[in-house]
Design a protein around this motif. Structure first.
Motif, PDB file in Angstrom:
ATOM      1  N   ARG A 233      -1.535   1.253  -6.585  1.00 22.18           N
ATOM      2  CA  ARG A 233      -2.246   1.886  -5.489  1.00 22.18           C
ATOM      3  C   ARG A 233      -2.998   0.859  -4.654  1.00 22.18           C
ATOM      4  O   ARG A 233      -3.105   0.984  -3.439  1.00 22.18           O
TER       5      ARG A 233
ATOM      6  N   GLU B 129      -1.425   5.064   4.840  1.00 23.44           N
ATOM      7  CA  GLU B 129      -2.542   4.383   4.212  1.00 23.44           C
ATOM      8  C   GLU B 129      -3.526   3.781   5.224  1.00 23.44           C
ATOM      9  O   GLU B 129      -4.535   3.180   4.847  1.00 23.44           O
TER      10      GLU B 129
ATOM     11  N   ARG C  60       5.183   5.213   0.457  1.00 22.41           N
ATOM     12  CA  ARG C  60       3.796   4.874   0.200  1.00 22.41           C
ATOM     13  C   ARG C  60       3.133   5.820  -0.809  1.00 22.41           C
ATOM     14  O   ARG C  60       2.376   5.384  -1.689  1.00 22.41           O
ATOM     15  N   SER C  61       3.409   7.138  -0.697  1.00 21.61           N
ATOM     16  CA  SER C  61       2.711   8.067  -1.590  1.00 21.61           C
ATOM     17  C   SER C  61       3.093   7.802  -3.044  1.00 21.61           C
ATOM     18  O   SER C  61       2.287   7.985  -3.953  1.00 21.61           O
TER      19      SER C  61
ATOM     20  N   LEU D 267      -7.990   6.188  -0.591  1.00 16.72           N
ATOM     21  CA  LEU D 267      -6.723   6.396  -1.296  1.00 16.72           C
ATOM     22  C   LEU D 267      -6.842   7.467  -2.371  1.00 16.72           C
ATOM     23  O   LEU D 267      -5.900   8.210  -2.616  1.00 16.72           O
TER      24      LEU D 267
ATOM     25  N   LEU E  58      -1.897  -0.498  -1.268  1.00 13.56           N
ATOM     26  CA  LEU E  58      -2.043   0.301  -0.057  1.00 13.56           C
ATOM     27  C   LEU E  58      -3.336  -0.017   0.682  1.00 13.56           C
ATOM     28  O   LEU E  58      -3.560   0.473   1.788  1.00 13.56           O
TER      29      LEU E  58
ATOM     30  N   ILE F 227       4.962  -5.074  -2.225  1.00 13.25           N
ATOM     31  CA  ILE F 227       5.261  -3.782  -1.612  1.00 13.25           C
ATOM     32  C   ILE F 227       6.738  -3.590  -1.303  1.00 13.25           C
ATOM     33  O   ILE F 227       7.226  -2.459  -1.287  1.00 13.25           O
TER      34      ILE F 227
END
Lengths: 234, 487, 227
Positions: free
Chosen positions: B307, B241, B297-298, B62, B310, B345
């Protein structure tokens, strides 16, 4: 949309996503704790590695997930072993008339008796035909003792569909090709991935527990998996 | 497709609690999965070490996600894959539908993929005249029922065999039977025909190896092997991810994922697919398309706390361990991702304001953190999101839409802090409550608090709806200390 | 709010030979605000806590609550942007202990001269268990209580469903969770449920009372103080 427009859009998407990633990571840089270095892979617990134990372990593991394993001490015993396996399958009430083989030369030899017994044998039939076959016989390029797994490699043998479509799968594997651990198998697969576009690990028959968590064996993939392990002559 | 909304989570949860059959099914499923996971974890002496390693691999990935995605792309393309990048759900659907249309595909078979549910791919395909059939048995069942999955690993966990039997009779015209083996055979027969006729196979990806461009997909039923080897075109959708650095890293995840998900040491099949076939007459698809999906996701990379979500490998262990999920199941969350991981999430992928309740629907017990194979600290994340949701006065960037503040609660906590920072006020407030509670207490307990007091203090009404409240004692510890205990 | 816990804790600590001081200015560790997302308010209260306790010369700050102690150990998160307060918070946390952990790990004591006639069982409070690793210590202490018959509760480590404001934001779910605990308690056929956290006891006790159970709840300190 024209091809050019499509290509431009894709370049935009790629650039935007990568940029988004870089920007966000940069934002987080000040918050990152001391970076933990990537750990090297832990040395796998050494496995008993003489062939006899590997075969034993493989057999135990495969049987624990509902597969069947027959061990013969010599390649010459394969024909008899195969006949025995087919007999057992019939005794369990499953159809065995139509038998599909992969293109492994070994199989042509050992299945001659089956033809004589009236089974319809075909070597790598077309996919649509394969749906009608009762048994698929392939070899396996490798196996894993630790987990009772077979390894089928696309580039070495045409076994991808023969091992999948018929409700029964019989696999022949050389004891010398059984590696001890998943770790070794992965190392082998890493090299093989340069050549084989598909490497399939098979551990037992297909299964599901999607209905009331009740285990049912035999869903889309084969319902029965028989593995015949043969030792090479020393 | 009937899908509940995260915005009505509290109502959804109440409805679920009143569904006795659902609760029974959940109790059985979560306890069985939990038991099996524990046994499977114990079968490995180095389980804790593996978790640490897995998390380290994910952290490393990541932190350099852009580099690993580029490496994966380069190697996959070398092996014949066509890589596509999708910034959001609409773009991903657009790409897949275009690929299907260009190839004249009429029928697609689908392997189970959370990412495809996330983007509502089936609906997009149908809108483009392409029939999309789910082939995982559980997913097939809920597709027939026009429902959404209620669990990451066992999507139809909430249905009894009787309900499935009725469904099959109604939709497939078979004679009614609730024999599970028979139901499975029926599904198998129907789906075999679909596999034979399909033009397109769509799957997800469990892990994508940057070093070689390989994708790994795990399963038990065999439908993924069918989906990825029979149709001429294979389309795989993966969240960005999912990439991991080295082929050798797969071993760690192969040890953790099956054990965490179903308690198996290994699933029946693993397909390691590296590009397209080398020879035209080999078995397998002619084309392999892999779509790299961002869809929010980014954005999660910005903070170390967010983070870590992910790192999730979608095993579902946290669902089974969660006391909240165990009571209400997956549908109540109103998201394709339910349970503890879903609670963290969903707001991040779909917007804080759309899922603002979810981070609060947890007792912060930490059972999820204990079972997570990649050691995601979900409670830490929940607390982080709660703070984000409540700190609406801060200037926000685009990634979190402001959530309408609960003014009464804000005032209450401001008041609370003001009192707690001043010992004398604290003591005084204690005296005030002791006075007030005289009217509410009956036989030594405060029971139902309704009427005016209940409206002034909703928490009190909420508590006493089902639980008694022990009144504050006549003498506080402070008073006792002064009176009798001072050394 | 529950003065018996304080009184009992004082008694137990004195019995083991500790000299105990109590700073009357103390109020709260700040957890309710922190858990609900109000970090600004939590910081305000936490600063009061830190200032007060860092001024003390005591060797140990003992708290009869796993969740409060865990909060103190987590002040990092509140002061992520303030190194000076973070350092001060660490210093206070380094001297802070939950009661059972203090008795067994620091003092090395398991027998505090307690007596209780009856069957008791233990509920593992989540924060104490998972954040502070408190599992053995209370059990060892309870086993030394004279005349008490200790019964291990099924799923002793299952959450009671309190979770702070969760208990009133989602009362139905909270109650459904505690009902599982209540059923396990009934099956255990005990006279009392003991735990180290007043919040769990409020939740479990509140429900036991509402369903008319004769099982009582006791804080560990109360059990240990009994003679």
């Amino acid at each position: 949309m024209t091809d050019r427009e499509m290509a431009n859009l894709q370049n935009d998407a790629r650039a935007e996503i990568l940029q988004s990633i870089r920007t966000r990571l940069a934002e987080s840089a000040v918050l990152n704790a001391r970076r933990s270095p990537t750990l090297p892979l832990a040395a796998t617990v050494p496995f008993v590695s003489d062939e006899r134990s590997l075969v034993e372990t493989f057999k135990q593991q495969l049987e624990s997930v509902g597969g069947h394993c027959i061990v013969v001490s010599d390649e010459s015993e394969l024909t008899t072993a195969l006949k025995h396996v087919v007999g057992e399958i019939e005794a369990n009430g499953l159809e065995t008339r139509r038998v599909a083989l992969s293109d492994s030369p070994l199989l042509g030899v050992i299945s001659r008796d089956l033809e004589a017994q009236g089974h319809e044998i075909a070597v790598t039939p077309s996919a649509s035909d394969l749906f009608q076959f009762d048994v698929g016989i392939t070899s396996a390029q490798a196996a894993i003792a630790e987990t009772g797994t077979l390894v089928l490699e696309q580039a070495r043998e045409r076994n991808r569909l023969v091992s999948l479509l018929p409700p029964v799968h019989i696999a022949i594997v050389n004891a010398g090709d059984i590696c001890a651990t998943m770790s070794e198998a992965i190392t082998r697969a890493r090299k093989e991935s340069d050549t084989s576009s598909a490497i399939t690990f098979i551990t037992g028959p297909s299964r599901t527990a999607d209905i009331e968590l009740t285990l049912t064996i035999g869903v889309h993939g084969p319902k029965e998996l028989y593995v015949i392990v043969y030792r090479t002559n020393h | 497709m009937t899908q509940l909304s995260s915005e009505t989570f509290d109502a959804n949860a109440r409805a679920a609690l009143n569904d006795a059959q659902l609760r029974g099914a959940l109790r059985n499923a979560t306890s069985l999965f939990g038991k099996r996971r524990l046994e499977a974890a114990r079968s490995l002496e180095n389980w804790e070490e593996l978790r640490t390693q897995a998390r380290a691999i994910k952290d490393e990935t990541l932190l350099h996600l852009d580099r690993y995605l580029e490496e994966f792309t380069a190697n996959a393309e070398k092996a014949g894959v066509q890589i596509h990048w999708a910034r959001d759900a609409a773009e991903a659907n657009g790409i897949i539908c275009r690929l299907a249309r260009e190839r004249g595909a009429r029928l697609a078979v689908k392997a189970k993929s959370m990412a495809t549910e996330e983007i509502h791919l089936n609906a997009a395909l149908e809108a483009n005249g392409i029939e999309a059939i789910e082939t995982d048995l559980g997913e097939y069942i809920i597709q027939l029922a026009h429902e959404t999955p209620s669990h990451i690993i066992a999507p139809a966990i909430h249905k009894t065999r009787g309900q499935i039997a009725e469904l099959f009779t109604e939709k497939l015209g078979i004679e009614k039977t609730d024999d599970i083996a028979q139901l499975t055979i029926t599904a198998r027969q129907v789906l075999r025909d679909k596999f034979a006729a399909a033009d397109l196979g769509i799957s997800g990806v469990n892990f994508a190896v940057a070093e070689t461009g390989t994708i790994l997909i795990l399963e038990n039923e065999g439908n993924i092997r069918f989906t990825t080897s029979l149709p001429k075109t294979h389309v795989a959708l993966m969240g960005i991810e999912k990439v991991i650095p080295r082929f050798a890293d797969l071993e760690v995840f192969l040890k953790l994922l099956p054990r965490s998900g179903t308690g198996q040491h290994l699933t029946a099949y693993q397909s390691l697919i590296t590009g397209t076939k080398r020879n035209a007459d080999d078995e397998g698809p002619d084309e392999l398309h892999i779509i790299l999906l961002d869809n929010g996701r980014s954005r999660m990379l910005t903070h170390p706390t967010t983070r870590q979500a992910l790192a999730c490998i979608r095993c579902g262990a946290c669902l089974n361990a969660c006391p909240v999920y165990q009571q209400i199941g997956g549908h109540a969350y109103g998201s394709v991702y339910p349970g503890p991981i879903g609670a963290v999430i969903t707001p991040q992928l779909f917007g804080l304001s759309k899922a603002a309740q979810l981070p609060f629907a947890s007792s912060l017990c930490g059972a999820c953190r204990e079972v997570c194979p990649v050691k995601i600290d979900i409670p830490e994340l929940l607390l982080h999101l709660r703070a984000e949701i409540k700190e609406t006065s801060k200037v926000r960037d685009q990634r979190s839409e402001p959530v309408r503040p609960n003014r009464a609660e804000q005032v209450a906590f401001r008041l609370w802090a003001a009192v707690m920072a001043r010992p004398r006020l604290y003591e005084l407030s204690g005296k005030v409550f002791r006075f007030l509670q005289r009217s509410a207490a009956r036989d030594g307990a405060i029971r139902r608090v309704n009427g005016l007091l209940g409206r002034l203090a909703p928490p009190l009404a909420a508590w006493t709806g089902t639980r008694d409240l022990r009144p504050i004692e006549p003498e506080t510890f402070r008073e006792y200390w002064r009176r009798a205990a001072h050394d | 709010m529950w003065s018996a816990v304080g009184v009992s804790t004082l008694e137990v600590l004195r019995r083991t030979g500790c000299k105990v001081e109590f700073d009357e200015r103390q109020t709260c560790c700040g957890q309710p605000a922190f858990n609900t997302g109000y970090r600004f308010e939590a910081r305000r209260v936490a600063k009061h806590f830190i200032e007060l306790f860092e001024a003390s010369k005591a060797e140990a700050i003992v708290c009869p609550s796993g969740s409060c102690t865990a909060m103190v150990h987590h002040y990092d998160a509140l002061f992520a942007d303030d190194e000076s307060w973070r350092t001060r918070a660490h210093a206070v946390a380094a001297r802070s202990y939950e009661l059972s952990s203090f008795l067994v790990r620091v003092l090395g004591v398991e027998d505090v001269g307690a007596r209780f006639k009856g069957r008791v069982t233990w509920h593992d409070a989540c924060h104490g268990l998972r954040e502070l690793n408190i599992r053995d210590e209370p059990r060892r202490l309870i086993r030394q209580v004279r005349e008490a018959e200790f019964v291990e509760l099924e799923s002793a480590d299952a959450c009671c469903g309190f979770g702070g404001t969760f208990s009133v934001k989602y009362p139905e779910i909270s109650t459904a969770i505690v009902d599982e605990k209540i059923q396990a308690i009934e099956r255990a056929q005990v006279d009392a449920v003991v735990s180290g956290d007043a919040s769990c006891l409020m939740q479990i006790g509140g429900r036991l009372s509402r369903v008319g159970s004769r099982v009582r709840v006791m804080h560990l300190a109360e059990l240990l103080a009994g003679q």
